[in-house]
Design an enzyme around this catalytic site. Structure first.
Site, PDB file in Angstrom:
ATOM      1  N   ARG A   1      -0.111  -2.214  -7.194  1.00 48.98           N
ATOM      2  CA  ARG A   1       0.828  -2.667  -6.395  1.00 48.98           C
ATOM      3  C   ARG A   1       1.895  -3.414  -7.214  1.00 48.98           C
ATOM      4  O   ARG A   1       3.113  -3.055  -7.268  1.00 48.98           O
ATOM      5  CB  ARG A   1       0.887  -3.189  -5.277  1.00 48.98           C
ATOM      6  CG  ARG A   1       0.232  -2.389  -4.173  1.00 48.98           C
ATOM      7  CD  ARG A   1      -0.469  -3.216  -2.917  1.00 48.98           C
ATOM      8  NE  ARG A   1      -1.342  -4.161  -3.409  1.00 48.98           N
ATOM      9  CZ  ARG A   1      -1.730  -5.147  -2.479  1.00 48.98           C
ATOM     10  NH1 ARG A   1      -1.260  -5.458  -1.274  1.00 48.98           N
ATOM     11  NH2 ARG A   1      -2.311  -6.242  -2.948  1.00 48.98           N
TER      12      ARG A   1
ATOM     13  N   ASN B   1      -1.480  -1.159  -0.138  1.00 49.00           N
ATOM     14  CA  ASN B   1      -2.972  -0.394   0.026  1.00 49.00           C
ATOM     15  C   ASN B   1      -3.031   0.022   1.322  1.00 49.00           C
ATOM     16  O   ASN B   1      -2.654  -0.624   2.285  1.00 49.00           O
ATOM     17  CB  ASN B   1      -4.014  -1.651  -0.295  1.00 49.00           C
ATOM     18  CG  ASN B   1      -3.893  -2.270  -1.727  1.00 49.00           C
ATOM     19  OD1 ASN B   1      -3.603  -1.592  -2.757  1.00 49.00           O
ATOM     20  ND2 ASN B   1      -4.456  -3.470  -1.965  1.00 49.00           N
TER      21      ASN B   1
END
Length: 94
Positions: A23, A41
């Site tokens: 990320r 996620n």
């Protein structure tokens, strides 16, 4: 003056993509591009990217992420959707 056409892509990355800085890397790869949306996620172990912006900027973002994380990605599923109004900056969602 013509407005730049906005495109939205929802991308699901599968593989060893959680717990590896995916990320944060996606946010880093988006610097300098005119994109809005988020990366997060998913409970099943995937990473979901939901972004919109000019088509060329989205293509470049996906290229950058794919290149920088290629060893971690086993599969990339891309779905094009209608852009959403009032999207915020590109960020990580938890």
């Amino acid at each position: 003056m013509n407005a730049i056409k906005q495109t939205r892509k929802v991308v699901r990355y599968r593989g060893d993509v959680q717990g590896v800085g995916f990320r944060a890397n996606a946010i880093h790869q988006g610097r300098g591009l005119n994109i809005k949306g988020f990366v997060r996620n998913e409970p099943d172990g995937d990473v979901l990217l939901d972004v919109q912006g000019p088509t060329n900027d989205l293509k470049e973002l996906l290229r950058r992420i794919g290149s920088s994380m290629e060893r971690k990605i086993n599969e990339t599923l891309i779905d094009e959707r209608e852009p959403l109004p009032d999207r915020e900056k590109f960020s990580i969602r938890y």
